[in-house]
Enzyme design. Structure first.
Site, mmCIF file in Angstrom:
data_model
loop_
_atom_site.group_PDB
_atom_site.id
_atom_site.type_symbol
_atom_site.label_atom_id
_atom_site.label_comp_id
_atom_site.label_asym_id
_atom_site.label_seq_id
_atom_site.Cartn_x
_atom_site.Cartn_y
_atom_site.Cartn_z
ATOM 1 N N SER A 108 0.829 -1.197 0.000
ATOM 2 C CA SER A 108 0.000 0.000 0.000
ATOM 3 C C SER A 108 0.871 1.256 0.000
ATOM 4 C CB SER A 108 -0.956 -0.047 1.196
ATOM 5 O OG SER A 108 -2.000 0.881 1.044
ATOM 6 N N ASP A 137 -5.684 -3.605 -2.523
ATOM 7 C CA ASP A 137 -4.649 -3.303 -1.530
ATOM 8 C C ASP A 137 -3.988 -4.546 -0.934
ATOM 9 O OD1 ASP A 137 -3.493 -2.527 1.138
ATOM 10 O OD2 ASP A 137 -4.285 -0.576 0.573
#
Length: 345
Positions: free
Chosen positions: A46, A159
């Site tokens: 991320s 993610d």
């Protein structure tokens, strides 16, 4: 008889996920380099993938300068609101970084790099180690419900925090002998109320970040001006577009303050229904903490660095200063352990 000199350990730097809290990675990297510790490989999830890619590209100065100028209004303009695939498109942010990477492939970076994403249909962890840098980072930061998923090689990617928020295993796969991992989610649920106060325990030894302005190691506040810490927090800014205020369920929670050296107890939960962003943010925080603890228990790092970022929300991208200071302080606090692992004096 010939003597064989032992080769230095191959150091892997792991940058965990945590949205806006990821600016702490900048301070952590700075502190490591100032101590003469430069990683051989870097991997991230991320926001850790974004900062890691910028670092591997040699552009950390540019990033630190850019995030230092961010205001809440700038952040709102960059996060384009939409309701197809995710609350925020994120295209403007990615375009900005795409200009900096200039079409570069992962193989073209100055050090080996891996971004971690998650396959949406199966939940499988995906390591992105080749192809375009921007595509890998965009997939890794696609927080479900917030940013639009990315279509990549026939699958939808989201993610990496859903599967591996602090990807120590990826660094091991990159043949790192010593893994230094930075976990941004250590204390974010310590009695924190999204409206403000946090409950944090001070470090046993105060740590000062270097620089012209003396700072407190826990929050980067000006030590010479303790009154600054006592100043009341500004009211939460309101999200607007084209002069029209967004509805209350889209408004962010009020600002919180980064780890004060004093122990404070969070107020009781409000009976007011949380805003949509508050609910999403807190849910993501809970998920990140639980998954991080589980993964690190089975795949521990050699040195785990845990900045105290409990008072920083996932959308507080405009609060880079204290986050960077706390990242730096957290590394300084762990320097003896890092040097012991690397056999340094």
């Amino acid at each position: 008889m010939a003597m064989h000199r032992r080769r230095p350990p191959r150091v892997g730097l792991v940058l965990g996920g945590g949205a806006a809290r990821g600016w702490a990675h900048i301070g952590a990297i700075r502190a490591l380099e100032e101590a003469g510790i430069k990683p051989d490989v870097v991997c991230g999830t991320s926001i850790g993938a974004l900062v890691g890619a910028v670092y591997a590209n040699g552009d950390l100065d540019w990033l630190e300068d850019w995030v230092g100028k961010l205001t809440w209004q700038t952040v709102v303009r960059l996060l384009d609101l939409r309701f197809s695939g995710g609350l925020l498109g994120g295209r403007k942010v990615i375009d900005l970084f795409a200009q900096q990477f200039n079409g570069r492939a992962i193989d073209d970076l100055k050090m080996p790099f891996t971004a971690v994403a998650t396959e949406l249909d199966t939940g499988r962890e995906v390591w992105l180690r080749e192809g375009g840098v921007v595509d890998a980072v965009r997939a890794s930061i696609a927080i479900p419900g917030i940013f639009t998923p990315i279509w990549h090689d026939g699958v939808w990617l989201v993610d990496g925090g859903l599967s591996n928020p602090v990807p120590v295993s990826a660094a091991r796969a990159m043949r790192a002998d010593t893994v230094i991992a930075i976990d941004l989610n250590h204390d974010i649920l310590n009695g924190r109320d999204l409206g403000g106060a946090i409950d944090t325990v001070p470090r046993e030894t105060p740590v000062e970040a270097p620089g012209a302005n003396a700072t407190n190691g826990s929050n980067g506040a000006n030590a010479a001006n303790p009154a600054a810490d006592a100043m009341p927090a500004e009211p939460a800014p309101l999200l607007r577009r084209n002069g029209k205020r967004f509805p209350s369920w889209l408004q962010p929670a009020g600002p919180a303050t980064l780890g004060s050296p004093d122990v404070r107890v969070a107020p009781p939960p409000s009976t007011r229904v949380p805003s949509m962003l508050s609910s999403i943010a807190q849910s993501i925080d809970i998920m990140q903490v639980r998954i991080t603890r589980s993964r690190l228990a089975g795949e521990p790092a050699d040195v785990l660095i845990q900045p105290r970022l409990g008072g920083m929300g996932i959308f507080d991208f405009h609060r880079a200063g204290p986050a960077i200071a706390e990242g730096r302080a957290a590394v300084q606090y762990m320097l003896p352990a890092i040097k012991a692992q690397l056999g340094l004096d």
